[in-house]
Design a protein around this motif. Sequence first.
Motif, PDB file in Angstrom:
ATOM      1  N   HIS A  59       0.812  -1.222   0.000  1.00  0.00           N
ATOM      2  CA  HIS A  59       0.000   0.000   0.000  1.00  0.00           C
ATOM      3  C   HIS A  59       0.848   1.277   0.000  1.00  0.00           C
ATOM      4  O   HIS A  59       0.340   2.350   0.302  1.00  0.00           O
ATOM      5  CB  HIS A  59      -0.918   0.018   1.228  1.00  0.00           C
ATOM      6  N   SER A  60       2.131   1.151  -0.317  1.00  0.00           N
ATOM      7  CA  SER A  60       3.028   2.306  -0.305  1.00  0.00           C
ATOM      8  C   SER A  60       3.459   2.644  -1.724  1.00  0.00           C
ATOM      9  O   SER A  60       3.652   1.761  -2.557  1.00  0.00           O
ATOM     10  CB  SER A  60       4.262   2.018   0.560  1.00  0.00           C
ATOM     11  N   THR A  61       3.627   3.937  -1.971  1.00  0.00           N
ATOM     12  CA  THR A  61       3.937   4.420  -3.322  1.00  0.00           C
ATOM     13  C   THR A  61       5.004   5.510  -3.263  1.00  0.00           C
ATOM     14  O   THR A  61       5.010   6.349  -2.352  1.00  0.00           O
ATOM     15  CB  THR A  61       2.684   4.995  -3.996  1.00  0.00           C
ATOM     16  N   ALA A  62       5.904   5.504  -4.233  1.00  0.00           N
ATOM     17  CA  ALA A  62       6.869   6.580  -4.445  1.00  0.00           C
ATOM     18  C   ALA A  62       6.759   7.013  -5.903  1.00  0.00           C
ATOM     19  O   ALA A  62       6.590   6.180  -6.793  1.00  0.00           O
ATOM     20  CB  ALA A  62       8.286   6.116  -4.128  1.00  0.00           C
ATOM     21  N   LYS A  63       6.849   8.307  -6.156  1.00  0.00           N
ATOM     22  CA  LYS A  63       6.679   8.791  -7.524  1.00  0.00           C
ATOM     23  C   LYS A  63       7.459  10.077  -7.745  1.00  0.00           C
ATOM     24  O   LYS A  63       7.743  10.832  -6.812  1.00  0.00           O
ATOM     25  CB  LYS A  63       5.198   9.013  -7.843  1.00  0.00           C
ATOM     26  N   THR A  64       7.799  10.330  -9.004  1.00  0.00           N
ATOM     27  CA  THR A  64       8.492  11.545  -9.389  1.00  0.00           C
ATOM     28  C   THR A  64       8.440  11.676 -10.910  1.00  0.00           C
ATOM     29  O   THR A  64       7.852  10.833 -11.601  1.00  0.00           O
ATOM     30  CB  THR A  64       9.955  11.538  -8.900  1.00  0.00           C
TER      31      THR A  64
ATOM     32  N   ARG B 134      10.534   8.894  -2.342  1.00  0.00           N
ATOM     33  CA  ARG B 134      10.436   8.216  -1.051  1.00  0.00           C
ATOM     34  C   ARG B 134       9.061   7.568  -0.939  1.00  0.00           C
ATOM     35  O   ARG B 134       8.079   8.040  -1.513  1.00  0.00           O
ATOM     36  CB  ARG B 134      10.670   9.168   0.112  1.00  0.00           C
ATOM     37  N   MET B 135       8.998   6.496  -0.186  1.00  0.00           N
ATOM     38  CA  MET B 135       7.766   5.739  -0.024  1.00  0.00           C
ATOM     39  C   MET B 135       6.809   6.445   0.927  1.00  0.00           C
ATOM     40  O   MET B 135       7.201   6.915   1.992  1.00  0.00           O
ATOM     41  CB  MET B 135       8.069   4.331   0.495  1.00  0.00           C
ATOM     42  N   GLU B 136       5.550   6.500   0.507  1.00  0.00           N
ATOM     43  CA  GLU B 136       4.490   7.072   1.335  1.00  0.00           C
ATOM     44  C   GLU B 136       3.235   6.229   1.159  1.00  0.00           C
ATOM     45  O   GLU B 136       3.005   5.668   0.095  1.00  0.00           O
ATOM     46  CB  GLU B 136       4.203   8.526   0.943  1.00  0.00           C
ATOM     47  N   GLY B 137       2.429   6.159   2.210  1.00  0.00           N
ATOM     48  CA  GLY B 137       1.197   5.392   2.117  1.00  0.00           C
ATOM     49  C   GLY B 137       0.731   4.917   3.476  1.00  0.00           C
ATOM     50  O   GLY B 137       1.365   5.174   4.510  1.00  0.00           O
ATOM     51  N   ARG B 138      -0.348   4.179   3.481  1.00  0.00           N
ATOM     52  CA  ARG B 138      -0.944   3.773   4.752  1.00  0.00           C
ATOM     53  C   ARG B 138      -0.116   2.728   5.488  1.00  0.00           C
ATOM     54  O   ARG B 138      -0.310   2.528   6.691  1.00  0.00           O
ATOM     55  CB  ARG B 138      -2.355   3.253   4.528  1.00  0.00           C
TER      56      ARG B 138
ATOM     57  N   PHE C 113      -3.016   6.569  22.866  1.00  0.00           N
ATOM     58  CA  PHE C 113      -2.439   6.332  21.548  1.00  0.00           C
ATOM     59  C   PHE C 113      -2.511   7.612  20.714  1.00  0.00           C
ATOM     60  O   PHE C 113      -3.506   8.357  20.781  1.00  0.00           O
ATOM     61  CB  PHE C 113      -3.167   5.213  20.808  1.00  0.00           C
ATOM     62  N   VAL C 114      -1.478   7.827  19.965  1.00  0.00           N
ATOM     63  CA  VAL C 114      -1.412   8.960  19.045  1.00  0.00           C
ATOM     64  C   VAL C 114      -1.098   8.408  17.660  1.00  0.00           C
ATOM     65  O   VAL C 114      -0.177   7.590  17.499  1.00  0.00           O
ATOM     66  CB  VAL C 114      -0.331   9.968  19.459  1.00  0.00           C
ATOM     67  N   ASN C 115      -1.850   8.839  16.660  1.00  0.00           N
ATOM     68  CA  ASN C 115      -1.567   8.421  15.289  1.00  0.00           C
ATOM     69  C   ASN C 115      -0.274   9.077  14.808  1.00  0.00           C
ATOM     70  O   ASN C 115      -0.053  10.274  14.987  1.00  0.00           O
ATOM     71  CB  ASN C 115      -2.719   8.806  14.359  1.00  0.00           C
ATOM     72  N   ALA C 116       0.587   8.264  14.192  1.00  0.00           N
ATOM     73  CA  ALA C 116       1.882   8.760  13.721  1.00  0.00           C
ATOM     74  C   ALA C 116       2.212   8.114  12.373  1.00  0.00           C
ATOM     75  O   ALA C 116       1.512   7.206  11.911  1.00  0.00           O
ATOM     76  CB  ALA C 116       2.976   8.451  14.741  1.00  0.00           C
ATOM     77  N   THR C 117       3.279   8.604  11.756  1.00  0.00           N
ATOM     78  CA  THR C 117       3.699   8.109  10.446  1.00  0.00           C
ATOM     79  C   THR C 117       5.205   7.909  10.424  1.00  0.00           C
ATOM     80  O   THR C 117       5.961   8.783  10.873  1.00  0.00           O
ATOM     81  CB  THR C 117       3.305   9.100   9.332  1.00  0.00           C
ATOM     82  N   TYR C 118       5.642   6.741   9.938  1.00  0.00           N
ATOM     83  CA  TYR C 118       7.060   6.527   9.671  1.00  0.00           C
ATOM     84  C   TYR C 118       7.451   7.397   8.482  1.00  0.00           C
ATOM     85  O   TYR C 118       6.875   7.289   7.407  1.00  0.00           O
ATOM     86  CB  TYR C 118       7.344   5.065   9.354  1.00  0.00           C
TER      87      TYR C 118
END
Length: 341
Positions: free
Chosen positions: A165-170, A200-204, A222-227
Motif C-alpha cells: 500500500h506504499s507508493t513513491a513517484k516523481t 520516497r515511499m508514502e502510504g498507509r 495512543f497517538v496516530n503517527a507516520t514513519y
Amino acid sequence: MNLRVLLFLSLVSICFGQFGNNQSMTKAGTTVAQFLKISMDARSSAMGGAVTGQETNLTGTYWNPASMAGQDGIGVQFGSYDWIVAMKYQFAIIGIDLGKNNVIGFNLVNLSSPEDLVRTVAEPHGTGEKFSTNDLSAGVTYSQMLTDRFSIGGSLKYIQQNIWHSTAKTVALDIGTLFKTPFNNIRLGASLSNYGGKMRMEGRDQKISVDPDQDNEGNVEFVNATYETEYFPLPLIFRVGLSGELIQKELVTLTYGIDAIHPNDNSEYINFGMEINYSDKLFFRGGIPSLFKEDRIEGLSFGVGLNYLINRMSTLLSIDYSLSDLGPLGEVQRLNLSFSF
C-alpha cells in the motif's frame, strides 16, 4: 614563494595523496527505481547495450532520444519477458513521424512481481494477506533532425514504484544528441537519462499508533503517527557512444558500437557490441556489457533478428531475440516485435 610554486606543491601533494590511497568506494545501492537500468529491447541487449551512437529508432526512447529522429511513418514496438526472481518486464513504444524531420513517441514500461504472503514476526507463515510490487514508467519523447547529420531529442517521463500500500513517484528528463560525422559516416552519440527528483515511499503502510508516554497513565493512550522514510535519487546515467561500419557490401554490413557509461551509483564501464546485417532481412548480434565495471557479473550476450515485409502491405514486421548472461542470477531471454507502417 610565489603563487605558482604554491599551486604546484598543492597539486603534487594531492596527486601523491591519491596514489597512496588504495581504498575505492562506489555508490552501489544508493539509488531507487533500479528498473530504469534494465535494458529494454532484444536488439540492444544482444549488442551489449552499445547503441548510444546507433540509429536505433523506436528504442532510442530508452538509450538516446535523438536516435528516434530516423523513424519513418508510424512504428510500434512491444515486448514481454521474464526477469530475474520470477518478475515480469513489459514495454510498449509508439513513434509517429510528424514530417519535416520531427518525430514524437510514447512509451510505457512495467516491472511487476508475483504475489507473496505478508509475514510478520508473530505470524511467520502468513497473515492471510498478500502483497506485490509494481514499477511503472510512462513517457513522451520528441526528436528532431536539425541537419541531415545532427539530431537532438528529449523525453519527459513519470516514474512510480509500488509495494503493497506504499507508493513513491516523481518525474524525470532524458536528453540526447546524435551526430553522423563525414568520416565514413561514423556516428557519435551522447545521452543523459533519469535526471529528475528524488523519491520516497508514502502510504498507509507507514501509519502507526504509538503511546507517547508509556511510563505515565491517564494521558493520551495512543497517538496516530507516520514513519517518515528517506528520499533517494534516481539512477542518473551519462552515456557516450561511437558506432560505424567495418564492412559495408551490397548484401552484408558489419556494424560495431562502443559505449562509455558513467552512472551515479556505480563505477564507470564500457559496452561493446557488433551486428551482422544480411540484406536488411537477417541479423546476427553479439556483445560484451559492463567491461571494467567493479564486481561485474554480466557475461556475453547474443541475439538474432528478422525483418519481414508483409505481403500486399507496406508493413514491415521485425522480430528480435536476445540471450543475456547475468552470471549467478541466470540467463535472461528477450523477444520483442515491431511494426512499421
